[in-house]
Design an enzyme around this catalytic site. Structure first.
Site, PDB file in Angstrom:
ATOM      1  N   ASN A 288       0.944  -5.908 -11.321  1.00 23.80           N
ATOM      2  CA  ASN A 288       0.467  -4.968 -12.330  1.00 23.80           C
ATOM      3  C   ASN A 288      -0.565  -3.960 -11.851  1.00 23.80           C
ATOM      4  OD1 ASN A 288       1.537  -5.953 -15.189  1.00 23.80           O
ATOM      5  ND2 ASN A 288       1.094  -7.765 -13.978  1.00 23.80           N
ATOM      6  N   TRP A 289      -1.095  -4.091 -10.660  1.00 22.73           N
ATOM      7  CA  TRP A 289      -2.160  -3.160 -10.274  1.00 22.73           C
ATOM      8  C   TRP A 289      -1.600  -1.904  -9.610  1.00 22.73           C
ATOM      9  CZ3 TRP A 289      -5.074  -0.972  -6.253  1.00 22.73           C
ATOM     10  CH2 TRP A 289      -4.573  -1.158  -4.975  1.00 22.73           C
ATOM     11  N   ASN A 290      -0.390  -1.977  -9.044  1.00 18.47           N
ATOM     12  CA  ASN A 290       0.222  -0.827  -8.380  1.00 18.47           C
ATOM     13  C   ASN A 290       1.687  -0.781  -8.817  1.00 18.47           C
ATOM     14  OD1 ASN A 290       1.226   1.133  -6.661  1.00 18.47           O
ATOM     15  ND2 ASN A 290       0.116   0.400  -4.873  1.00 18.47           N
ATOM     16  N   ILE A 291       1.941  -0.162  -9.955  1.00 23.77           N
ATOM     17  CA  ILE A 291       3.273  -0.191 -10.556  1.00 23.77           C
ATOM     18  C   ILE A 291       4.305   0.562  -9.714  1.00 23.77           C
ATOM     19  CG2 ILE A 291       4.628   0.476 -12.583  1.00 23.77           C
ATOM     20  CD1 ILE A 291       2.894  -1.996 -12.932  1.00 23.77           C
ATOM     21  N   PRO A 292       4.027   1.736  -9.123  1.00 20.78           N
ATOM     22  CA  PRO A 292       5.058   2.383  -8.295  1.00 20.78           C
ATOM     23  C   PRO A 292       5.554   1.505  -7.157  1.00 20.78           C
ATOM     24  CG  PRO A 292       3.326   3.952  -8.820  1.00 20.78           C
ATOM     25  CD  PRO A 292       2.846   2.617  -9.303  1.00 20.78           C
TER      26      PRO A 292
ATOM     27  N   HIS B 250       5.298  -1.815  -7.025  1.00 20.44           N
ATOM     28  CA  HIS B 250       5.941  -2.988  -7.624  1.00 20.44           C
ATOM     29  C   HIS B 250       7.376  -2.674  -8.050  1.00 20.44           C
ATOM     30  CE1 HIS B 250       6.658  -6.543 -10.030  1.00 20.44           C
ATOM     31  NE2 HIS B 250       6.857  -5.793 -11.094  1.00 20.44           N
TER      32      HIS B 250
ATOM     33  N   ARG C  53      10.321 -13.652  -2.765  1.00 19.70           N
ATOM     34  CA  ARG C  53       8.905 -13.336  -2.968  1.00 19.70           C
ATOM     35  C   ARG C  53       8.150 -13.339  -1.644  1.00 19.70           C
ATOM     36  NH1 ARG C  53       7.794 -17.333  -6.092  1.00 19.70           N
ATOM     37  NH2 ARG C  53       8.573 -16.296  -7.984  1.00 19.70           N
TER      38      ARG C  53
ATOM     39  N   HIS D  92       0.437  -2.986   5.448  1.00 22.08           N
ATOM     40  CA  HIS D  92      -1.026  -2.999   5.470  1.00 22.08           C
ATOM     41  C   HIS D  92      -1.538  -2.988   6.908  1.00 22.08           C
ATOM     42  CE1 HIS D  92      -0.932  -3.932   1.166  1.00 22.08           C
ATOM     43  NE2 HIS D  92      -2.231  -3.727   1.148  1.00 22.08           N
TER      44      HIS D  92
ATOM     45  N   TYR E 169     -16.250  -2.356  16.836  1.00 19.32           N
ATOM     46  CA  TYR E 169     -17.555  -2.151  17.484  1.00 19.32           C
ATOM     47  C   TYR E 169     -17.571  -2.794  18.871  1.00 19.32           C
ATOM     48  CZ  TYR E 169     -22.590  -2.612  18.292  1.00 19.32           C
ATOM     49  OH  TYR E 169     -23.842  -2.573  18.841  1.00 19.32           O
TER      50      TYR E 169
END
Length: 489
Positions: free
Chosen positions: A377-381, A383, A405, A416, A478
């Site tokens: 539900n946080w990133n519908i495109p 999903h 899944r 990512h 670093y």
């Protein structure tokens, strides 16, 4: 007692029927009404109580002030209006962060530098490699379009078209990665932006190829049936509905490439007009929140990250945890601002300009009681793309829901890591590991935490999980770029 009540009632009726000149406020009239009302001063209540009989206890009910009830904080009370406590939490949050911000200003001074932001995108003002990469991306979009045009007229077989699409999509991922790794004039921030553009192009062209393939399969089935109803349906295109292969135009392709969605359709829902006030509000939000994010990163996050390097070097675990918790607050605040800036302000601005009708870019992920619900539900495109082009096709090919899944999380973990490791020129797999860890985390939260506890567990993973990944990458970057040259010298 009932007779007295009746007599009192008749007396009140007689008193009320007197002329106003006699009942205007004489002492006798007042005394008569007091006697009629009874000792409680409330005539109707007295009649009601007295009519209950001797079981009612007479005037005992007039003196009662207690009843069976729960405290408001008890779960059985049914009370759920905690608006004042929520406001109190907001006030306390503002005050505590204001103190931290004031402490930061006193300790470091003003660190916001707009010129430094420009240097993050460009090393040489006459060299724009990230922008050139974005412009070159048009070549891959046109290549996919030309393949689809030839498939539509039968100039290519489906096997040849699939091979060309696979080569095109693979090049979309490999070409910018090679440029980012080999070209020294491109900055890490410029690499991230260019790779994000190519990742979005990859997902869009993948959907473009799938939908056109489905349209060709449907057209083949319709020709095999050769039903007259199909001809009648084709004549309905006068209602501005595009049918295959009329959608294969550059106008249609580039509308899809710029539209705020990853899933292709022949006929997108369209809004009737451009609302100028709505668009202006979104543009002002974009401008203000961009400046706010840059200021918070430079003023708050950068000093905290710099001060975290020594505890990591000395492996001082108590100081590492303290630095992690100190970084969690600004990191989470910036992440929330970024969510609103991108998914509400930016995407709504683009949708309004293009009159794109589907504005469901997010749902109520903040009420998530499970990790799975959050990712859905946080990133519908994203999903919708995963569900349409990855999850359901795997189920149709016989895979189980768990395997499908896991495959979705694996693909998400790959992208990512792709967007982080390549710009930084180092491969540590922290982002990949963090995404794959969502699978056991989702099981743990759904198994042991329910309701509000599940929601608190989701928030805790969001607040703590991201700073851990940030510190891991910053520490490794670093060590690789600043300590290694010193050791070599």
């Amino acid at each position: 007692m009932g007779d007295r009540g009746g007599a009192g009632g008749s007396r009140r009726r007689r008193t009320g029927s007197r002329p106003s000149s006699q009942s205007g406020g004489g002492p006798a009239a007042a005394e008569e009404e007091v006697r009629a009302a009874g000792p409680g001063g409330d005539g109707p209540a007295a009649d009601k109580d007295e009519s209950r009989g001797s079981d009612a206890g007479g005037s005992h009910w007039d003196l009662r002030c207690h009843r069976l009830q729960d405290s408001l904080f008890s779960s059985d009370s049914g009370f759920n209006n905690y608006r004042g406590i929520l406001n109190w939490c907001v006030v306390m949050l503002i005050l505590s962060n204001a103190r931290l911000f004031l402490e930061n200003l006193i300790k470091y001074g003003i660190l916001v530098d707009p010129i430094q932001v420009v240097s993050l995108f460009l090393k040489d003002p006459y060299s724009w490699p990230a922008l050139c990469l974005v412009i070159v991306a048009n070549v891959f979009a046109v290549a996919a379009f030309q393949v689809e045009k030839r498939l539509a007229v039968g100039a290519l077989t489906e096997q040849a078209g699939l091979l060309l699409h696979v080569l095109n999509l693979a090049t979309i991922l490999c070409f910018p990665a090679a440029v980012a790794l080999l070209l020294e004039s491109i900055t890490p921030v410029g690499s991230v932006l260019a790779l994000m553009v190519y990742t979005i192009l990859f997902l869009k062209l993948f959907s473009y190829r799938d939908v056109n393939l489905w349209c060709r399969e449907r057209r083949a089935r319709a020709k095999a049936k050769a039903a007259p109803a199909g001809k009648k349906a084709n004549g309905g295109t006068a209602q501005r509905m595009v049918s295959y292969p009329d959608n294969l135009t550059y106008r249609d392709l580039y509308y899809f490439l710029f539209a705020p969605t990853l899933c292709y359709e022949l006929n997108f829902p369209r809004s009737p007009r451009i609302r100028k006030r709505f668009l202006l509000r979104r543009l002002l939000e974009m401008l203000f929140l961009t400046q706010l994010q840059v200021g918070l990163i430079q003023q708050w996050m950068v000093p905290t990250i710099q001060n975290s390097m020594k505890p990591f070097k000395d492996m001082d675990y108590s100081r590492i945890i303290e630095r992690l918790l100190k970084l969690a607050v600004p990191n989470h605040l910036i992440w929330l601002i970024f969510f609103y800036w991108f998914f509400h302000s930016c995407m709504n601005a683009v949708a309004e300009l293009m009159q794109f009708g589907d504005r469901e870019f997010y749902r109520d992920w903040w009420n998530s009681e499970s990790v799975t619900y959050f990712w859905q539900n946080w990133n519908i495109p994203v999903h919708k793309w995963c569900l349409r082009h990855f999850y359901k096709p795997m189920l149709r090919r016989g895979s189980s829901k768990w395997v499908a899944r896991t495959g979705v999380f694996f693909a998400s973990a790959f992208f990512h890591e792709y967007l982080v490791s390549i710009p930084l020129h180092m491969f540590r797999l922290w982002a990949f590991t963090g995404m794959m860890a969502q699978i056991p985390l989702a099981w743990i939260v759904s198994r042991f935490f329910q309701g509000n506890y599940g929601n608190a567990a989701v928030w805790l993973t969001l607040i703590i999980g991201q700073p851990v990944a940030v510190l891991m990458y910053v520490h490794d970057y670093y060590v690789l770029h600043y300590e290694a040259p010193v050791v070599g010298a």
